[in-house]
Design an enzyme around this catalytic site. Structure first.
Site, short mmCIF file in Angstrom:
data_model
loop_
_atom_site.label_atom_id
_atom_site.label_comp_id
_atom_site.label_asym_id
_atom_site.label_seq_id
_atom_site.Cartn_x
_atom_site.Cartn_y
_atom_site.Cartn_z
N CYS A 2 0.85 -1.18 0.00
CA CYS A 2 0.00 0.00 0.00
C CYS A 2 0.89 1.24 0.00
CB CYS A 2 -0.94 0.11 1.20
SG CYS A 2 -2.01 -1.31 1.40
N ARG A 27 3.11 0.17 -5.26
CA ARG A 27 3.02 -0.44 -3.93
C ARG A 27 1.71 -1.20 -3.73
NH1 ARG A 27 6.89 1.80 -0.52
NH2 ARG A 27 5.79 0.84 1.20
N TRP A 74 -3.08 -2.53 -1.53
CA TRP A 74 -2.84 -3.94 -1.86
C TRP A 74 -3.51 -4.70 -0.71
CZ3 TRP A 74 -0.32 -8.23 0.28
CH2 TRP A 74 -0.05 -9.28 -0.61
N ASN A 100 -0.96 1.74 6.00
CA ASN A 100 -0.21 0.67 5.35
C ASN A 100 0.33 -0.22 6.46
OD1 ASN A 100 1.52 -0.91 3.80
ND2 ASN A 100 3.17 0.61 3.88
N GLY A 101 0.03 -1.52 6.40
CA GLY A 101 0.50 -2.44 7.44
C GLY A 101 -0.64 -3.34 7.88
N GLU A 474 15.57 -16.91 -12.10
CA GLU A 474 15.11 -15.52 -12.11
C GLU A 474 14.30 -15.23 -13.38
OE1 GLU A 474 14.38 -12.87 -10.84
OE2 GLU A 474 14.57 -11.34 -12.38
N LYS A 478 10.47 -13.98 -13.78
CA LYS A 478 10.10 -12.80 -14.59
C LYS A 478 8.95 -13.16 -15.53
CE LYS A 478 11.57 -10.21 -13.29
NZ LYS A 478 12.39 -9.72 -12.25
N GLU A 481 5.69 -13.68 -13.52
CA GLU A 481 5.17 -12.41 -12.98
C GLU A 481 4.43 -11.60 -14.03
OE1 GLU A 481 7.73 -10.03 -9.88
OE2 GLU A 481 9.03 -10.72 -11.46
N HIS A 497 15.69 -35.88 -13.40
CA HIS A 497 15.31 -36.48 -12.12
C HIS A 497 13.82 -36.30 -11.84
CE1 HIS A 497 19.46 -37.43 -11.15
NE2 HIS A 497 19.77 -36.24 -11.66
N LYS A 599 5.03 -3.98 -5.55
CA LYS A 599 6.49 -3.94 -5.65
C LYS A 599 7.18 -4.11 -4.31
CE LYS A 599 10.17 -1.76 -8.11
NZ LYS A 599 10.42 -2.99 -8.88
#
Ligand code: AGP
Length: 604
Positions: A2, A27, A74, A100-101, A474, A478, A481, A497, A599
């Site tokens: 947020c 955010r 968020w 926020n939190g 990574e 990407k 996402e 395997h 983010k």
């Protein structure tokens, strides 16, 4: 997560408040809202959707008033609905808050307030704050006292901004674990979750610490500790970020703009003084045990660092995902924990570092955001200087972190690396910005065509050996996402395997092929490629010029110019960023703000 902000001025602030949450939108972006004080009442508008979308229906930027707060959400507690969007007004509409939190004890507080006759409009944890404030104000008849007693009751984490009819000239803000900064203007003051809330208006900031609250009016800002009320003097943080880098500059998305920033990002990394990196290298190599931590992309960057330290300095540093560090990290005095974090606010990484500190270990960070919690809490920090990264998916910041780790490993290896080898790698590093520019200029059209040809693929296997393994991981992240396609990264040797059973023509594999002179890794990658081809799988590969072994075996490929073998995986990571971007573009995804993400993940 947020984003929260507030502005107090003598001029109307609707447009600026709206812009502040647009700038903080990475955010969180499931809903947003603004509340201002005007002519003796609080006006609030909020709704579900991204900032521009909500503005088109609610005209947030048209709200009258010279003082106000804003929020982009968020969701954690309570679904994505208009009622659950912030700001939240108190029952009598005398207070408005944006938070926020997470308020851990909100259920108990809510029940107590309900028993006292309060009514709630939302299902959020945050709404208790506005009602607690209103309740406390009626008991104490003093707003600052009411804030203090409210803060005392809250358990959990908060970055909080508040306005009230009972003090129409001031914004109150408080911090406990969620980031908060004050922006110092001329005849106007700002507060926000991070620098981007006010970067276009002021470059002078105060960073709030946990347990502090701020009272802002147009002319001054006072910071105190809670619960003691003791005044705090602050050092001004001078923000050096270039405002232009926060703009899209003609690109259609921040992601592609930030990928094209990468040559410049590398130049910035090369400007970080050797002494600074050397000092941290000595801390890592001198510790009885060094851990590297990060989460998501920064976990993979840390893994890449692990390979660099192994290859260049013959040192093995365990890498642990920050969120698991508490479970396995046996930290002791004499150990060092190095955290990698773009935002410097990631909850999991902060908490892993806090544990390390508690247990007497040294802590260090590679961080992008100035004034962030991690940058301030560690014993040694390297500011990577990548400038604002707006797209939710990390590209240029991850690249910078990888190259700082590479430089650190190179310095840690020092004289043990033959001089000729050291010089060659140093020269390749110096040439790297131009090489990346060349690759971006010459290959992006080609990568785009490849992306268009393969954007129908739902399942990808991303495979690499050695340092190409974290790059594969990574790159798969990407891809997931930004495209929402399934991409599974793994070491190329791991495939046989188990996962090999998935291989069939519809499942595509992307192989990160080392240059042929890296013979062992190249050979192992070829084995995996053959295993896939024999079973009818479709193989795509990033390979280097002169590789006549790999090229004929690939169904799709991108040929890359030569570079130092240590830099080769980093170059491929950039090409994979481009590929993910163009697939997402073809699929018409919400590239800069992929669904469900934010983010800066400031909750555990
Ligand atoms: C990167 O593309 C992701 N959005 C995510 O994995 C991110 O790297 C992670 O949340 C860590 O964030 P930090 O670097 O700000 O600590």
């Amino acid at each position: 997560m947020c984003g929260i902000s507030g502005i107090v001025d003598s001029e109307p602030i609707g447009t600026r408040l709206f812009t502040s949450i647009r700038n903080l939108e990475y955010r969180g972006y499931d809903s947003c809202g603004i509340a201002t004080l005007h002519e003796g009442q609080i006006n609030a508008r909020k709704n579900t959707g991204g900032v521009d979308e909500v503005n088109s229906t609610e005209q947030l930027d048209q709200l009258p008033g010279t003082i106000g707060i804003a929020h982009t959400r968020w969701a954690t507690h309570g679904g994505v609905t208009q009622e659950n969007a912030h700001p939240h007004l108190s029952m009598r509409n005398e207070f408005a808050i944006a938070h926020n939190g997470i308020i851990a004890n909100y259920q108990r507080l809510r029940e107590q307030l309900i028993q006292q006759g309060f009514e709630f409009r939302s299902l959020t944890d945050s709404e208790v704050i506005s009602n607690l404030l209103e309740n406390a104000f009626y008991e104490e008849q003093d707003l600052e006292q009411a804030l203090q007693s409210t803060l005392k009751k809250l358990e959990g984490t908060f970055g909080l901004v508040m306005i009230s009819l009972h003090d129409p000239e001031r914004i109150y803000a408080a911090k406990q674990e969620s980031p908060l900064m004050v922006g110092l203007g001329e005849g106007t003051n700002y507060v926000g979750s991070d620098i981007n809330a006010f970067l276009e208006h002021t470059r002078r900031a105060w960073v709030l610490e946990d347990g502090e609250y701020a009272v802002l009016d147009r002319e001054r800002v006072i910071i105190r500790k809670f619960p003691s009320g003791k005044m705090v003097q602050k050092q001004v943080l001078q923000i050096e970020w270039d405002l232009e880098t926060t703009k899209k500059g003609g690109y259609s998305h921040y992601m592609i703009k930030e990928i094209f920033d990468e040559p410049q990002t590398i130049r910035q990394v090369l400007k970080v003084p050797d002494e600074q990196i050397q000092k941290l290298a000595e801390t890592l190599t001198g510790a009885t045990q060094t851990y590297l931590i990060g989460v998501g992309t920064t976990f993979y960057v840390a893994q890449l660092g692990q390979y660099f330290f192994s290859i260049l300095a013959s040192r093995f540093f365990p890498v642990v995902s920050s969120d698991e560090f508490r479970a396995v990290g046996q930290v002791q005095p004499g150990n060092t924990v190095l955290a990698v974090s773009q935002s410097g606010e990631t909850y999991d990484t902060k908490h892993a570092l806090a544990m390390a500190k508690e247990r007497g270990a040294q802590t260090a960070g590679i961080v992008n955001v100035m004034g962030s919690t991690i940058a301030r809490m560690v014993d040694q920090v390297i500011m990577q200087g990548s400038g604002p990264e707006i797209c939710v998916v990390s590209t240029k910041a991850a690249l910078a972190q990888a190259l700082i780790l590479l430089r650190m490993a190179l310095l840690a290896g020092g004289k043990n690396i033959p001089e000729k080898r050291r010089n060659a790698l140093n020269q390749s590093l110096l040439d790297f910005p131009d090489l990346i520019q060349q690759v971006l200029n010459e290959k992006s059209g080609f990568v785009r065509n490849l992306a268009n040809a393969t954007s129908h693929v739902d399942h990808w296997l991303y495979l690499g050996c050695g340092a190409y393994y974290p790059v594969a991981m990574e790159s798969a992240l990407k891809m997931k996402e930004v495209t929402y396609c399934h991409a599974e990264g793994m070491p190329a040797g791991f495939l046989k395997h188990g996962t090999l059973s998935m291989v069939e023509p519809r499942v595509h594999s992307l192989l990160f092929v080392p240059p042929p002179e890296d013979a062992v890794l190249h050979g192992r990658t070829m084995v995996a490629m053959e295993e896939i081809r024999t079973r009818g799988g479709t193989v795509m590969g990033f390979y280097f010029e002169g590789d006549e072994v790999a090229r004929p075996l690939l169904n799709h490929s991108v040929k890359l110019p030569p570079t130092d073998p240590v830099l080769a995986p980093v170059l491929q990571m950039i090409v994979a960023q481009l590929f993910a971007y163009y697939v997402a573009l073809d699929l018409n995804r919400n590239i800069d703000k992929p669904r469900n993400l934010a983010k800066s993940v400031t909750v555990g």
